[in-house]
Motif scaffolding. Structure first.
Motif, mmCIF file in Angstrom:
data_model
loop_
_atom_site.group_PDB
_atom_site.id
_atom_site.type_symbol
_atom_site.label_atom_id
_atom_site.label_comp_id
_atom_site.label_asym_id
_atom_site.label_seq_id
_atom_site.Cartn_x
_atom_site.Cartn_y
_atom_site.Cartn_z
ATOM 1 N N ALA A 1 -7.804 5.119 -0.366
ATOM 2 C CA ALA A 1 -7.259 5.307 -1.703
ATOM 3 C C ALA A 1 -8.465 5.223 -2.822
ATOM 4 O O ALA A 1 -8.458 6.230 -3.721
ATOM 5 C CB ALA A 1 -6.097 4.451 -1.954
ATOM 6 N N MET A 2 -9.212 4.321 -2.665
ATOM 7 C CA MET A 2 -10.348 4.093 -3.829
ATOM 8 C C MET A 2 -11.213 5.439 -3.425
ATOM 9 O O MET A 2 -11.765 5.897 -4.502
ATOM 10 C CB MET A 2 -11.074 2.948 -3.316
ATOM 11 N N LYS B 1 -6.002 0.957 1.663
ATOM 12 C CA LYS B 1 -6.744 0.753 0.213
ATOM 13 C C LYS B 1 -8.072 1.493 -0.066
ATOM 14 O O LYS B 1 -8.387 1.812 -0.983
ATOM 15 C CB LYS B 1 -6.625 -0.634 0.020
ATOM 16 N N ASP C 1 -3.033 2.323 -9.765
ATOM 17 C CA ASP C 1 -4.379 2.246 -9.317
ATOM 18 C C ASP C 1 -4.504 1.907 -7.788
ATOM 19 O O ASP C 1 -3.589 1.104 -7.329
ATOM 20 C CB ASP C 1 -5.344 1.481 -10.091
ATOM 21 N N TYR C 2 -5.624 2.149 -7.157
ATOM 22 C CA TYR C 2 -5.507 1.760 -5.807
ATOM 23 C C TYR C 2 -5.727 0.331 -5.198
ATOM 24 O O TYR C 2 -5.373 0.071 -4.340
ATOM 25 C CB TYR C 2 -7.143 2.294 -5.281
ATOM 26 N N ASP C 3 -5.821 -0.544 -6.224
ATOM 27 C CA ASP C 3 -5.999 -2.099 -6.063
ATOM 28 C C ASP C 3 -4.463 -2.892 -6.181
ATOM 29 O O ASP C 3 -4.501 -4.000 -6.217
ATOM 30 C CB ASP C 3 -7.070 -2.593 -6.942
ATOM 31 N N GLU D 1 0.672 -1.125 0.011
ATOM 32 C CA GLU D 1 -0.046 0.019 0.093
ATOM 33 C C GLU D 1 0.744 1.225 -0.054
ATOM 34 O O GLU D 1 0.397 2.394 -0.456
ATOM 35 C CB GLU D 1 -0.858 0.077 1.276
ATOM 36 N N THR E 1 -11.412 4.366 -8.932
ATOM 37 C CA THR E 1 -10.791 2.967 -9.466
ATOM 38 C C THR E 1 -10.026 3.147 -10.894
ATOM 39 O O THR E 1 -9.696 2.132 -11.317
ATOM 40 C CB THR E 1 -11.984 2.036 -9.702
ATOM 41 N N TRP F 1 -9.151 8.422 -5.016
ATOM 42 C CA TRP F 1 -8.669 8.169 -6.449
ATOM 43 C C TRP F 1 -9.514 7.694 -7.425
ATOM 44 O O TRP F 1 -9.320 7.716 -8.507
ATOM 45 C CB TRP F 1 -7.152 7.905 -6.642
ATOM 46 N N LEU G 1 0.198 7.185 -6.525
ATOM 47 C CA LEU G 1 -1.059 8.064 -6.498
ATOM 48 C C LEU G 1 -0.739 9.387 -6.044
ATOM 49 O O LEU G 1 -1.328 10.556 -6.629
ATOM 50 C CB LEU G 1 -2.223 7.509 -5.815
#
Lengths: 300, 317
Positions: free
Chosen positions: A116-117, A113, A220-222, A47, A122, A120, A54
């Motif tokens: 962050a989703m 996480k 990306d967040y994932d 993370e 998905t 930002w 990000l």
């Protein structure tokens, strides 16, 4: 397919593999720093990388902060989050066993996480490459300039940490903690402070990995979980806790992944390196560079 | 400490028996029966995991994979080859047992949390296989038209029938797990939990017991997967991902790692939270469950089932 293009392709995969491998090596070094001081396997390590990418995207692309300023600011922000994680998720645990602390890092990674989703979304974000995207052609392989930045930052991090652990008092105190925390406490080293420092250091390294990889691989967040497991795989491959091992393990993971995806089935890209991890756990669980005794002496 | 009195088990059985009758009576609670079917299926997994965490001191981050192995063995063998579902169920359990032994053996010979990482890697690989081998698994679209279950003419074709089937199996697994804990092997495990060195010096082969528990937990997860496949009649890879493995961990941590009752309480609660009560928070799912996990670790070190003891202890002070 003629030999020349095959050789060019091979070189291409190797260069790509070394670059991805450098990222995994950075994640693995981050793992080792926390593991050596606390014996915790920090599953939120990935993370930090995701956040590095990000936050940098927001600062540089959205708020137009110049690269040279956005880079350190991003590292500071992510380091702050690493410290916050230590205060909010590690210290308050009532009965800290290694098991509950590992679970706490899982909780922290879910929260990071999820946040962050929300921030930002998905989507995947791109970041301007540090020195353009004109590939350099060498022997039939097209090499992105950014690759050199990634590999270069790994070298800088390794050099910096070597200096830190060998030459500075704080670094030596941290090494002492990883040898024997109780003994270190006895000679007046504040172990809690060292734990905090280990989280700060590995968050900073994670941020650098995230910033340098985003122009190549987007962010990306994932992405955190996969980066964490591959970085951990690199750490185990090289011998958990060993810094040279982390570098060798990281590069191997990168090469296995890149060559596997290039020459075998690309759909299994993520599986090759993980399978290599499982095989190493089978055959030589102490890792390539690791010492079996070191692992046995860790008091889990 | 580990005496299981019969009364709570009888109360639980009685509650489970009348639960559907009450729910069919009250229309607002209609959906709760199928929720309890899911909770029961998940309980099968967490009973095994609770033994693993509470008594072998190890976490698995890949039980979604064993759950998936059961579901896909059942799904593929019934849909593509028309094999009898009960055989498939047994077949899935056998496959899961062999895979678990293979993964567990090296991890348990080592100290440390290698099992967590090995199972994490294994779980991710299995999920990739489910997605990629679409000729067999149907790929990301999944596998549909899985037949229901029947026992010599009796079809488990309604939610209530399936509910009773699942919970009878859960109770059987629960009683079996209690028996395991009270057997000589179980005493060895408890010794192991108190002091590994002491257990070792008494001549207990720690690694063997840990592997046995791990294999048992994988077999239960596979059985749960088969039941899931026959209940839903449709499966796809996203059910068996890392998030599910983590949710299983949350169920046990919230309920209480040190007790089998914790597994049941935590599982039912988290199932209802994630499938019904927190539906509005879909977007925040990761934060909410991460937060629940963290708060449980901080404020309920023994989980919900340890709460009465904790309060009593505080009262005494």
């Amino acid at each position: 397919m003629n030999m020349a293009s095959l050789a060019g392709q091979l070189l291409q995969y190797i260069v790509t593999g070394v670059t991805i491998g450098s990222i995994y090596a950075m994640v693995a070094i981050g793992f080792n720093i926390i593991y050596n001081v606390t014996e915790i396997i920090n599953l939120a390590q990935g993370e930090f990388v995701m956040l590095g990418g990000l936050v940098m995207v927001s600062l540089h692309m959205l708020w137009k902060l110049p690269l040279i300023a956005a880079f350190p600011v991003t590292v500071v922000i992510v380091t702050g989050i690493g410290l916050l994680m230590n205060y909010a998720a590690i210290r308050p645990i009532r009965r800290p066993t290694v098991l509950t602390l590992i679970i706490a890092t899982i909780a922290a990674s879910m929260i990071i996480k999820g946040a962050a989703m929300l921030i930002w979304g998905t989507d995947s974000f791109d970041l301007t490459a540090f020195s353009g995207r004109t590939p350099i052609l060498i022997a039939g392989a097209a090499i992105q300039p950014q690759y050199f930045w990634v590999i270069g930052f790994l070298v800088v991090i390794v050099a910096g940490l070597t200096f830190f652990f060998d030459k500075t008092i704080i670094g030596k105190a941290m090494s002492a903690c990883s040898e024997n925390a109780a003994a270190a406490q006895l000679v007046g080293i504040d172990v809690r402070w060292m734990v905090l420092l280990s989280f700060a250091l590995s968050a900073a390294i994670g941020a650098i990995a995230g910033i340098t990889m985003t122009p190549i691989a987007l962010m990306d967040y994932d992405r955190g979980a996969m980066l964490a497991i591959k970085g951990f795989g690199a750490a185990v491959l090289g011998g958990l806790g060993s810094f040279p091992g982390a570098i060798v393990g990281g590069l191997m993971m990168g090469l296995i992944e890149s060559l596997g995806a290039g020459f075998l089935w690309s759909g299994y890209k993520d599986a090759y390196a993980l399978a290599a991890l499982l095989i190493v756990l089978f055959i030589r669980p102490s890792g390539i560079m690791g010492n079996r005794d070191v692992i046995r002496f860790k008091r889990f | 400490m580990l005496r299981f009195s019969k009364i709570p088990i009888v109360v639980l059985a009685g509650f489970l028996l009348i639960f559907p009758l009450v729910c069919t009576g009250i229309s607002a609670l209609h959906g709760y029966i199928s929720l309890m079917v899911f909770a029961g299926i998940y309980c099968l997994i967490t009973i095994g995991l609770s033994l693993l965490m509470g008594y072998a001191g190890q976490i698995s981050l890949g039980h979604a994979a064993f759950f998936g192995i059961g579901a896909y063995v059942s799904g593929i063998a019934t849909v593509r080859f028309g094999v009898n579902p009960w055989f498939c169920m047994a077949g899935g359990m056998l496959v899961a047992a062999m895979v678990a032994a293979l993964i567990g053996a090296p991890s348990f010979r080592l100290k440390g949390h290698y099992l967590a990482m090995a199972t994490l890697a294994f779980g991710l690989i299995v999920n990739i296989v489910f997605r990629e081998e679409s000729a067999w698994t149907g790929g990301p679209d999944g596998l549909s038209r899985i037949p229901g279950l029947r026992l010599s003419g009796f079809m488990f074709n309604s939610t209530i029938r399936f509910y009773y089937l699942v919970w009878v199996i859960v109770l059987a697994a629960f009683l079996f797990a209690i028996n395991v804990l009270q057997s000589p092997a179980g005493r060895a495990l408890r010794a192991l939990h108190t002091s590994e060195t002491a257990a070792k010096s008494m001549g207990i082969d720690i690694a063997r017991y840990k592997i046995m528990i791990f294999v048992f937990s994988a077999v239960l997860a596979s059985l749960a997967g088969s039941l899931y496949a026959h209940f839903m009649r449709f499966i796809n890879p996203s059910t068996f991902n890392l998030l599910f493995s983590i949710k299983l961990l949350i169920m046990i941590t919230l309920g209480g790692m040190q007790s089998l009752w914790g597994a049941i309480v935590g599982t039912v609660l988290v199932t209802f939270l994630s499938m019904e009560w927190l539906q509005f928070f879909q977007e925040y799912e990761s934060i909410v469950f991460g937060g629940i996990l963290l708060l449980a670790l901080i404020f309920l070190p023994e989980g919900l089932t340890g709460l009465p003891n904790m309060l009593a202890g505080r009262g005494k002070k």
